[in-house]
Design a protein around this motif. Structure first.
Motif, PDB file in Angstrom:
ATOM      1  N   LYS A 475       0.815  -1.219   0.000  1.00 31.23           N
ATOM      2  CA  LYS A 475       0.000   0.000   0.000  1.00 31.23           C
ATOM      3  C   LYS A 475       0.846   1.265   0.000  1.00 31.23           C
ATOM      4  CE  LYS A 475      -2.502   1.100   3.619  1.00 31.23           C
ATOM      5  NZ  LYS A 475      -3.568   1.081   4.642  1.00 31.23           N
ATOM      6  N   HIS A 476       2.061   1.193   0.560  1.00 31.62           N
ATOM      7  CA  HIS A 476       2.865   2.407   0.587  1.00 31.62           C
ATOM      8  C   HIS A 476       3.420   2.786  -0.780  1.00 31.62           C
ATOM      9  CE1 HIS A 476       6.008  -0.724   1.652  1.00 31.62           C
ATOM     10  NE2 HIS A 476       6.589  -0.122   0.639  1.00 31.62           N
ATOM     11  N   PRO A 496       3.134  -4.207   9.391  1.00 32.54           N
ATOM     12  CA  PRO A 496       2.966  -3.301  10.536  1.00 32.54           C
ATOM     13  C   PRO A 496       3.934  -2.133  10.457  1.00 32.54           C
ATOM     14  CG  PRO A 496       4.285  -5.176  11.174  1.00 32.54           C
ATOM     15  CD  PRO A 496       3.864  -5.434   9.759  1.00 32.54           C
ATOM     16  N   ASP A 497       3.690  -1.145  11.276  1.00 28.56           N
ATOM     17  CA  ASP A 497       4.639  -0.044  11.390  1.00 28.56           C
ATOM     18  C   ASP A 497       5.913  -0.531  12.071  1.00 28.56           C
ATOM     19  OD1 ASP A 497       2.818   1.718  10.248  1.00 28.56           O
ATOM     20  OD2 ASP A 497       1.963   2.295  12.201  1.00 28.56           O
ATOM     21  N   HIS A 584      15.593  -2.824  19.280  1.00 26.73           N
ATOM     22  CA  HIS A 584      14.735  -3.728  18.526  1.00 26.73           C
ATOM     23  C   HIS A 584      15.347  -4.024  17.172  1.00 26.73           C
ATOM     24  CE1 HIS A 584      11.106  -5.651  16.973  1.00 26.73           C
ATOM     25  NE2 HIS A 584      11.285  -4.948  15.865  1.00 26.73           N
ATOM     26  N   VAL A 585      15.216  -5.279  16.756  1.00 23.92           N
ATOM     27  CA  VAL A 585      15.581  -5.670  15.394  1.00 23.92           C
ATOM     28  C   VAL A 585      14.511  -6.637  14.905  1.00 23.92           C
ATOM     29  CG1 VAL A 585      17.040  -7.592  16.160  1.00 23.92           C
ATOM     30  CG2 VAL A 585      17.364  -6.618  13.881  1.00 23.92           C
ATOM     31  N   SER A 586      14.089  -6.451  13.682  1.00 21.82           N
ATOM     32  CA  SER A 586      13.081  -7.366  13.126  1.00 21.82           C
ATOM     33  C   SER A 586      13.752  -8.665  12.714  1.00 21.82           C
ATOM     34  CB  SER A 586      12.383  -6.735  11.917  1.00 21.82           C
ATOM     35  OG  SER A 586      13.281  -6.606  10.828  1.00 21.82           O
ATOM     36  N   LEU A 587      12.995  -9.747  12.771  1.00 24.83           N
ATOM     37  CA  LEU A 587      13.499 -11.024  12.292  1.00 24.83           C
ATOM     38  C   LEU A 587      13.769 -10.949  10.790  1.00 24.83           C
ATOM     39  CD1 LEU A 587      14.155 -13.949  13.094  1.00 24.83           C
ATOM     40  CD2 LEU A 587      11.774 -14.530  12.532  1.00 24.83           C
ATOM     41  N   ALA A 621       5.634  -9.139   9.861  1.00 26.04           N
ATOM     42  CA  ALA A 621       4.186  -9.309   9.807  1.00 26.04           C
ATOM     43  C   ALA A 621       3.756 -10.377  10.802  1.00 26.04           C
ATOM     44  CB  ALA A 621       3.750  -9.693   8.401  1.00 26.04           C
ATOM     45  N   SER A 622       2.501 -10.348  11.156  1.00 25.76           N
ATOM     46  CA  SER A 622       1.942 -11.384  12.026  1.00 25.76           C
ATOM     47  C   SER A 622       1.264 -12.445  11.171  1.00 25.76           C
ATOM     48  CB  SER A 622       0.927 -10.763  12.988  1.00 25.76           C
ATOM     49  OG  SER A 622      -0.208 -10.301  12.266  1.00 25.76           O
ATOM     50  N   GLN A 623       0.939 -13.570  11.806  1.00 30.21           N
ATOM     51  CA  GLN A 623       0.219 -14.606  11.069  1.00 30.21           C
ATOM     52  C   GLN A 623      -1.157 -14.105  10.650  1.00 30.21           C
ATOM     53  OE1 GLN A 623       1.608 -18.068  10.442  1.00 30.21           O
ATOM     54  NE2 GLN A 623       0.148 -17.458   8.875  1.00 30.21           N
ATOM     55  N   GLU A 624      -1.762 -13.240  11.477  1.00 30.04           N
ATOM     56  CA  GLU A 624      -3.087 -12.702  11.147  1.00 30.04           C
ATOM     57  C   GLU A 624      -3.032 -11.770   9.943  1.00 30.04           C
ATOM     58  OE1 GLU A 624      -2.954 -14.533  14.825  1.00 30.04           O
ATOM     59  OE2 GLU A 624      -1.756 -12.768  14.237  1.00 30.04           O
ATOM     60  N   GLN A 625      -1.877 -11.204   9.672  1.00 26.41           N
ATOM     61  CA  GLN A 625      -1.714 -10.323   8.511  1.00 26.41           C
ATOM     62  C   GLN A 625      -1.308 -11.093   7.254  1.00 26.41           C
ATOM     63  OE1 GLN A 625       1.196  -7.810  10.547  1.00 26.41           O
ATOM     64  NE2 GLN A 625      -0.182  -6.056  10.331  1.00 26.41           N
TER      65      GLN A 625
END
Length: 803
Positions: A475-476, A496-497, A584-587, A621-625
């Protein structure tokens, strides 16, 4: 869809068996049955492998004539040159043109006012039905977007490919050339700040708004292509209404279906979505124009599901689109002139000349069906569904001879003539409309929409938004003031942000050391990062490492990703330790960084010190996303980069050579032939096969970024022999001693057998190739890791960060 629309189907009943990432035509002995240009030339990167090489010059004619092209002479030739289509040399705007910056200069409200004024200003050379071009512009936008297919992400409105053959000249796109020509003054006024692709979709939105539908939004940002798409396979058969003598002739020509309509095995070849060649969705007269509504419903469901739509979205699109406009069928198809691509030069790009009467207005011919669905074809209301369910319908024929349906009740409401004031006509339905009434699941949706017009309005608005934006990616990437939709839509693969402060250089250095301290093998680090990033496909901008979905279902459960699971768990530990310090670091970032560490260490082991670029900023992202069903379409049945060919490959891709699918994967990743070659050679010596096997590795120094793959592949002391009659695996034997030295697959040997690829291999196999190889591999690696980073790349087609 409005004005001569043809309709299609839903998604919920499809079984996704992990065979959707690549097109899988049907045929025999590695040659398949594929689409061809007028001269018999194959048109898809993945169907050009042809039959297995028979040795020597295997000449092939063109429809019984002498061959007139390279493809005619050597039909089995792998068309590597397709990787270099639509490049900078074809683009008059150049590499530095920034479309986002240019688009930002447009006053969108002024542009929309201009479009809406044009929509209600009829011109003599192509008079507007009902004095409003809105319905035909909806059809133009719909047909531009409706070519999208979920299997390989190809098609869609994103590059305005409707301007070029073959799409421009498909029978189902009849007279869309007039719609685009009507828009030319708008395009010229706004110049390069407004792409044709954005203009076509925005005009569809303006038409809907003008006629009373509150649209869900509009995102700009589509970049025009500058040449035809020769890499997409649209189907095996030739379907031309001008040359069909009978229904049996149509059946004989149509090779894209398996089974009979209604049987359990009835299905379309993957990755095809339209029910017939030259159609956008389905034949509006029913399968093979047989007038069977239930058979039409089955075609609709399969077709729309291949275009990523479920039952509710399917009904919303058909019922919503058919609220507007009319269909045209005053003249038999055989009397209409040729399409734009082969029209006379003096036609100046316009086709389908109609010699009857004025040739337009009330004499217009498009799909052969004549009439309108509603009493007020330029107003958004629920009369389409009210008419469909409020009357009994009987089958009739149009003036052109096409099957259609008319109310049995002589007192049923009538629809006004599109050009003659005071004249009225009976309402019309297509067989594909009656299908919504007879199919139980579609009928249930229709009844809900009949009972709740607001629900229907919202459903159509959102389905239209999905239809016209499905191929745009994250979307961005959307541009303009109408993109601020409050909710994330699952089909957009939402992210997510970002959390926490951005990583600093010191953070990245500390993470590099922490990754090395785990002791994870270079091969495992590399294959995990590559597996995450290589799901990307440029066709619809889906996939890639961002989002960290390599750790989520369905990707974590794919057999091809079996080696990545323990690596991801190890990196979770690195993440947890690092975040104990409050950072914080993202996977997702860690997976990519780990691959970069592996490449650096491998280059050092080969005697070359190099710093592999790393750009942080990915999120998890999450599993729900994550829509598991839609991501399942990204699972490859074959991936030559990891030397993977599924056990089910022969079932899902009968007659297709693995190297042809390999080329298609490189194409979807926007790789050039040199990038394809250097990546493969590097991944091989790094031991990045999906199962850790030695097939094609061709080195005794696994884990070192050497040129050994190229050197040993072209070793003239070796002779390669097939291991069995499948001709998929081979043994490299030393001619002098008979020693079996290496094993390889077709995905390896293609780099030695194909002349274009071998010429690139020679660059790296020479004595001076090592440093160049490492440099080029690192550049190609970085490109793959950044394929989905539109937050960094923006809207430039070319440049150092462009895909």
């Amino acid at each position: 869809m409005s004005d001569d629309s043809t309709t299609g189907t839903d998604d919920t009943g499809q079984q996704h068996d992990g065979h959707h990432d690549t097109a899988t035509p049907q045929g025999s002995s590695f040659h398949g049955s594929h689409a061809r240009d007028a001269d018999g030339t194959d048109t898809c990167s993945f169907h050009m492998a042809g039959s297995l090489p028979a040795g020597g010059d295997h000449l092939g004619g063109t429809f019984g004539q002498a061959p007139s092209s390279l493809e005619g002479w050597y039909p089995q030739r792998l068309r590597v040159e397709l990787l270099h289509r639509n490049g900078i040399d074809a683009d008059p705007l150049g590499a530095d043109f920034d479309y986002a910056a240019a688009f930002a200069t447009i006053d969108l409200e002024e542009l929309k006012r201009d479009i809406k004024q044009l929509l209600t200003t009829s011109v003599d050379w192509w008079p507007a039905d009902y004095g409003n071009y809105g319905p035909q512009m909806i059809r133009m936008a719909w047909h531009a977007a409706g070519t999208y297919r979920i299997a390989d992400g190809r098609g869609g409105a994103g590059t305005a490919m409707q301007r070029f053959a073959p799409i421009s000249s498909w029978w189902d796109n009849g007279n869309t050339d007039k719609s685009r020509r009507l828009l030319q003054p708008i395009k010229h006024k706004y110049g390069n700040a407004l792409s044709w692709a954005d203009l076509m979709v925005l005009t569809g939105n303006c038409a809907l708004e003008l006629m009373g539908l509150p649209t869900y939004g509009f995102g700009g940002g589509r970049l025009d292509a500058w040449e035809p798409d020769e890499g997409t396979w649209w189907g095996p058969e030739v379907w031309d209404p001008h040359h069909v003598e009978s229904q049996d002739d149509m059946v004989q020509r149509d090779e894209r279906w398996t089974g009979e309509n209604g049987d359990a095995d009835y299905d379309l070849q993957s990755p095809l979505a339209a029910s017939h060649q030259a159609l956008i969705y389905v034949n509006p007269e029913g399968p093979y124009a047989n007038g069977d509504p239930m058979g039409s419903a089955r075609d609709i469901r399969i077709t729309f599901s291949r275009m990523a739509m479920n039952d509710e979205e399917t009904v919303a699109l058909i019922a919503g689109g058919h609220a507007f406009g009319k269909s045209h069928g005053q003249v038999p198809a055989a009397e209409i002139g040729p399409p734009p691509e082969i029209a006379p030069i003096e036609a100046m790009g316009l086709g389908w000349h109609n010699p009857q009467g004025a040739g337009n207005g009330k004499d217009t011919m498009t799909n052969g069906i004549e009439g309108s669905w509603t009493q007020d074809p330029t107003r958004w209301d629920n009369s389409y569904l009210e008419n469909l369910f409020g009357h009994e319908w009987e089958q009739t024929k149009s003036p052109a001879g096409a099957l259609q349906w008319t109310p049995k009740d002589p007192d049923a409401p009538r629809t006004p003539d599109a050009h003659v004031p005071g004249e009225t006509h009976a309402l019309m339905m297509m067989t594909s409309d009656i299908a919504l009434k007879v199919d139980p699941a579609y009928r249930e949706v229709c009844e809900r929409f009949l009972a709740d017009f607001d629900l229907f309005t919202t459903a159509f608005s959102k389905a239209w938004y999905k239809l016209t934006h499905r191929d745009m990616g994250p979307k961005h990437r959307y541009l303009g003031p109408e993109t601020t939709i409050s909710d994330d839509l699952l089909w957009q693969d939402p992210l997510p942000d970002a959390v926490g402060a951005p990583l600093t250089d010191a953070d990245v250095d500390a993470l590099r050391q922490a990754i090395r301290a785990t002791g994870t093998a270079v091969s495992d680090l590399v294959v995990t990062a590559y597996s995450a990033a290589s799901t990307y496909r440029d066709s619809d901008k889906r996939g890639g490492a961002n989002g960290g979905r390599i750790a989520l279902a369905p990707q974590k459960d794919w057999p091809i990703n079996q080696r990545t699971v323990p690596v991801v768990e190890t990196l979770r530990g690195v993440k947890a330790t690092f975040e104990q310090g409050g950072k914080h670091v993202s996977l997702a970032d860690l997976v990519v960084l780990a691959g970069c560490v592996g490449v650096e260490d491998a280059a050092r082991a080969a005697g070359v010190d190099v710093s592999v670029p790393f750009t942080p900023g990915r999120v998890d992202a999450s599993q729900e996303q994550t829509d598991i069903e839609m991501f399942e379409w990204l699972r490859p049945i074959a991936d030559g980069f990891r030397n993977h060919v599924s056990e089910r490959f022969a079932d899902f891709a009968p007659g297709v050579a693995p190297e042809a699918v390999f080329l298609d994967r490189a194409n979807l990743m926007t790789l050039t032939a040199p990038e394809w070659t250097v990546l493969t050679g590097g991944l091989r010596v790094l031991g990045a096969n999906w199962d850790g096997s030695s097939t094609g590795v061709l080195t005794d120094r696994v884990g070192a970024l050497t040129t050994d793959f190229f050197v040993n592949l072209t070793d003239t002391d070796l002779v390669w022999k097939k291991t069995d009659d499948t001709e998929t695996t081979f043994t490299g034997t030393v001619q002098a001693t008979g020693e079996e030295r290496w094993t390889a697959s077709r995905n390896d040997l293609v780099f030695g057998s194909n002349a274009q690829l071998r010429s690139i291999v020679d660059v790296y196999a020479g004595s001076d190739g090592q440093e160049r190889f490492v440099r080029d591999f690192v550049a190609a690696w970085d490109k793959v890791m950044m394929l989905d980073r539109y937050d960094v790349k923006g809207h430039r087609r070319y440049g150092p960060m462009a895909a």
